[in-house]
Design a protein around this motif. Structure first.
Motif, mmCIF file in Angstrom:
data_model
loop_
_atom_site.group_PDB
_atom_site.id
_atom_site.type_symbol
_atom_site.label_atom_id
_atom_site.label_comp_id
_atom_site.label_asym_id
_atom_site.label_seq_id
_atom_site.Cartn_x
_atom_site.Cartn_y
_atom_site.Cartn_z
ATOM 1 N N LEU A 228 0.833 -1.211 0.000
ATOM 2 C CA LEU A 228 0.000 0.000 0.000
ATOM 3 C C LEU A 228 0.863 1.255 0.000
ATOM 4 C CD1 LEU A 228 -2.898 1.089 0.162
ATOM 5 C CD2 LEU A 228 -2.694 1.016 2.659
ATOM 6 N N VAL B 295 2.170 1.537 -3.699
ATOM 7 C CA VAL B 295 1.178 1.919 -4.701
ATOM 8 C C VAL B 295 0.681 3.344 -4.496
ATOM 9 C CG1 VAL B 295 -1.156 1.394 -5.545
ATOM 10 C CG2 VAL B 295 0.463 -0.453 -5.138
ATOM 11 N N SER B 296 0.567 3.761 -3.230
ATOM 12 C CA SER B 296 0.120 5.131 -2.945
ATOM 13 C C SER B 296 1.219 6.162 -3.172
ATOM 14 C CB SER B 296 -0.385 5.222 -1.501
ATOM 15 O OG SER B 296 0.666 4.951 -0.580
ATOM 16 N N ARG B 297 2.445 5.692 -3.437
ATOM 17 C CA ARG B 297 3.626 6.538 -3.718
ATOM 18 C C ARG B 297 4.054 7.367 -2.506
ATOM 19 N NH1 ARG B 297 5.676 4.025 -6.585
ATOM 20 N NH2 ARG B 297 6.691 5.380 -8.085
ATOM 21 N N VAL B 298 3.645 6.931 -1.310
ATOM 22 C CA VAL B 298 4.030 7.640 -0.093
ATOM 23 C C VAL B 298 5.545 7.612 0.084
ATOM 24 C CG1 VAL B 298 3.902 7.591 2.443
ATOM 25 C CG2 VAL B 298 1.832 7.240 1.066
ATOM 26 N N ASP C 170 -6.076 2.219 -10.604
ATOM 27 C CA ASP C 170 -6.571 3.178 -9.604
ATOM 28 C C ASP C 170 -7.096 2.492 -8.349
ATOM 29 O OD1 ASP C 170 -5.937 5.210 -11.330
ATOM 30 O OD2 ASP C 170 -7.974 5.440 -12.134
ATOM 31 N N ASN C 171 -7.678 1.298 -8.496
ATOM 32 C CA ASN C 171 -8.272 0.613 -7.346
ATOM 33 C C ASN C 171 -7.371 -0.479 -6.767
ATOM 34 O OD1 ASN C 171 -10.663 2.125 -7.562
ATOM 35 N ND2 ASN C 171 -11.524 0.703 -9.072
ATOM 36 N N TRP D 119 -5.052 -0.207 -4.679
ATOM 37 C CA TRP D 119 -4.848 -0.010 -3.239
ATOM 38 C C TRP D 119 -5.978 -0.648 -2.423
ATOM 39 C CZ3 TRP D 119 -8.142 2.579 0.086
ATOM 40 C CH2 TRP D 119 -9.167 3.331 -0.507
#
Length: 500
Positions: free
Chosen positions: A346, A349-352, A432-433, A435
Motif C-alpha cells: 500500500l 502503490v500510494s507513492r508515499v 486506480d483501485n 490499493w
C-alpha cells in the motif's frame, strides 16, 4: 582444531572437536549437520532431497515463475486477473497429489515403489518444457496444457520425495524438524539461485528459452530415480491393486475422522485460502503502470531473489529459534505479522515512499525479504505438523492429501485474488483501485488467528496421533520388512475410533 566442544545436532548432543575460530565454526556447522543427516539417513536420501526440493522445485520455481509471468503478459497478452486465474489452473496437478501418493504407496512398478515415479516425473517435465521451448505461436490452451504437464512432473517427484521424508520422520521422530529444515533450506537456496538468474536469462534468451533450460532440472530427477536406495519387491500382486486403493482410501477417511487430524486440516485450508494472491496485479503495476516504477526484467528477478533470501532466513530462524515452540504460539505471531507485511504494498502503490525520498526499489526489496521470511516462518510449523499427522502405512498418500488440502487453499487464494482484481477493475492499464485490493488482502490474512484453537498446543517434538495409528501389521502380499498393509491400519483406526 583445539578444545573439545559440544555440538547440538538433530535434537541430541554430539561430541565433536570445535574450531577455535568461531567464524570457521559457524561456516562448518551446516556441513556437520548435513554429515550427521547423511550418516543417519544415507547420502542418497539427502542428495535426493537437495535435487528434488533444491533444484527441481526451488531453482525451477525461480526460473519458471518469472518466465511464465512474462510469457503470459508479452506472448499471450493476458490481463492481470486472467493471468492470476491461469496461474491457479497451472497448479491443478498439485491438487491431485493424493493420487500420486496412492500410486507410490500401493502400485510398485517393476518391483520398486519410489524409483519409477521419480523417473516418470522427470520424463514428463523434460517433454513439457521442451515442447514449450521449441513450438512457436502456441495457442493459449496448448501452452496451459504444457505448463500443467510441467507442474505435474514436479508434483509427482515432490510427492515421492515427501513419502520418503515422511517414512523417515516416523522412523526417526527426533529428526522430523531437521528433515523439514533440510527441505526448506534446499528449496530456499534453490529459489535464491533461480530468481537471481531468472531476470537476466529472460532478458537474454526470452521466456521460451528459459523453458528449454528448465528441462535440465527435470532430467536430474530421472537421475534421482536411478540412484535411489530402495529394496526390490519381487512378485508384486498387481491383481490386488484395486483392493489396496480401496483400503488406502478407507484408511485416509478413517484418519481424517480423527479429531487430531481434521482440526489442523481445517486451519491449514482456511489460513491459505484467505491469503488472497494478487501477485499478477502487482507484477503488471511494477512493469506497465505509467506512474509505477517500470522495473526491468533483471530488476524483477533480483526482487524475487531477495524474497528467496527472506525465505531462507525464515527457515534458519525456525530451525534455530522456533522449532521447539508450540505450533499455536508460532502461528499466532506469524499470522499477525503476515497480515501487516501486506500493507507495505500500500505504501508503494500510494507513492508515499517517494514523498519521503525512499526509492521504489528499496521498498520493494524490503517488502520481499520481510514478507517471504514471515511467510516461511508461518509455513514451516505447518509442514512439521503435517508430517506428524500421517498414519503408518500410508505415509506418502496421507502427506500428499494434506499437501493437496494446502494447494486447494492456495488455488482458492489465487482465484479469489483474480476475482478481486477483476471486481475492482485492475487491468493492464488501470490501477486506480489496486490499493483497495491490497487493503482487503491484508485484512483477510489476519482472520485465521480466530481459529487457532484448531491447532494443537502440545510440544512440537511429541507425537500427535494415537499410538494405534502409528503402527501397521505386515501383509502377505508385500515384502516382510515393509509395513504397508492398509487393512491392518484400517482395523487399528477403527478400533481407536470405537475406543474414543
Amino acid at each position: 582444531m583445539g578444545q573439545e566442544g559440544t555440538l547440538l545436532l538433530d535434537g541430541q548432543l554430539h561430541r565433536d572437536k570445535k574450531p577455535k575460530n568461531r567464524i570457521l565454526g559457524l561456516i562448518l556447522r551446516p556441513f556437520y549437520w548435513l554429515g550427521k543427516l547423511s550418516e543417519e539417513l544415507h547420502w542418497s536420501f539427502v542428495s535426493a532431497v537437495v535435487i528434488v526440493y533444491g533444484i527441481n522445485q526451488g531453482m525451477s520455481l525461480g526460473l519458471s515463475k518469472i518466465s511464465t509471468q512474462y510469457y503470459m503478459k508479452d506472448e499471450q497478452k493476458l490481463q492481470p486477473s486472467e493471468a492470476q486465474i491461469y496461474f491457479g489452473i497451472i497448479q491443478l496437478p498439485w491438487v491431485v497429489k493424493p493420487l500420486w501418493g496412492l500410486l507410490t504407496d500401493t502400485l510398485p512398478i517393476f518391483g520398486y515403489r519410489r524409483r519409477p515415479y521419480f523417473m516418470l516425473g522427470g520424463f514428463i517435465g523434460v517433454v513439457a518444457m521442451l515442447s514449450l521451448s521449441i513450438n512457436q505461436n502456441l495457442h493459449l490452451a496448448f501452452a496451459l496444457l504444457c505448463l500443467m504437464a510441467g507442474s505435474a512432473g514436479v508434483a509427482i517427484a515432490d510427492v515421492t520425495i515427501d513419502a520418503c521424508v515422511t517414512e523417515n520422520s516416523i522412523s526417526y521422530p527426533s529428526l522430523a524438524s531437521d528433515m523439514q529444515s533440510l527441505c526448506g533450506l534446499s528449496s530456499s537456496v534453490g529459489q535464491l539461485i533461480g530468481f537471481g538468474i531468472s531476470g537476466f536469462l529472460v532478458h537474454l534468451i526470452g521466456s521460451k528459452g528459459v523453458f528449454g533450460i528448465l528441462s535440465i532440472p527435470a532430467g536430474l530427477v530421472i537421475l534421482v530415480g536411478m540412484m535411489s536406495r530402495e529394496t526390490y519387491v519381487p512378485n508384486v500382486a498387481y491383481k490386488r491393486v484395486s483392493q489396496k486403493f480401496s483400503d488406502a482410501g478407507k484408511a485416509m477417511w478413517m484418519a481424517l475422522k480423527c479429531q487430531s487430524v481434521w482440526r489442523p486440516c481445517i486451519y491449514m485450508y482456511i489460513s491459505l485460502a484467505l491469503s488472497f494472491h494478487i501477485h499478477e496485479g502487482m507484477f503488471y503495476w511494477y512493469t506497465d503502470a505509467k506512474d509505477g516504477p517500470s522495473f526491468s526484467k533483471e530488476m524483477v528477478g533480483s526482487i524475487s531473489s531477495v524474497g528467496a533470501v527472506g525465505s531462507l532466513l525464515g527457515v534458519l530462524l525456525y530451525q534455530n529459534a522456533f522449532k521447539n515452540h508450540p505450533f499455536r504460539s508460532v502461528l499466532f505471531w506469524t499470522q499477525l505479522l503476515y497480515g501487516a507485511s501486506g500493507l507495505v504494498d500500500l505504501i508503494l502503490v500510494s507513492r508515499v515512499n517517494l514523498k519521503f525520498g525512499i526509492p521504489d526499489y528499496v521498498v520493494v526489496v524490503s517488502d520481499a525479504a520481510f514478507s517471504h521470511m514471515i511467510g516461511r516462518l508461518k509455513w514451516m510449523p505447518l509442514l512439521v505438523l503435517s508430517s506428524k499427522l500421517c498414519p503408518s502405512g500410508i505415509e506418502g498418500t496421507f502427506f500428499a492429501l494434506l499437501m493437496s488440502i494446502d494447494h486447494i487453499g492456495m488455488l482458492t487464494a489465487s482465484w479469489g485474488g483474480g476475482l478481486l482484481l477483476h471486481t475492482f477493475n485492475v487491468t493492464r492499464t488501470e490501477f486506480d483501485n489496486l490499493w483497495i485490493v491490497i487493503v482487503i488482502r491484508s485484512c483477510l490474512r489476519i482472520l485465521p488467528v480466530c481459529i487457532l484453537f484448531l491447532i494443537p498446543s502440545s510440544d512440537p517434538n511429541a507425537s500427535i496421533l494415537p499410538t494405534e495409528m502409528l503402527k501397521s501389521k505386515k501383509g502377505d502380499d508385500i515384502v516382510e520388512n515393509q509395513n504397508m498393509e492398509m487393512a491392518s491400519l484400517v482395523s487399528n483406526v477403527d478400533q481407536h475410533l470405537v475406543d474414543t
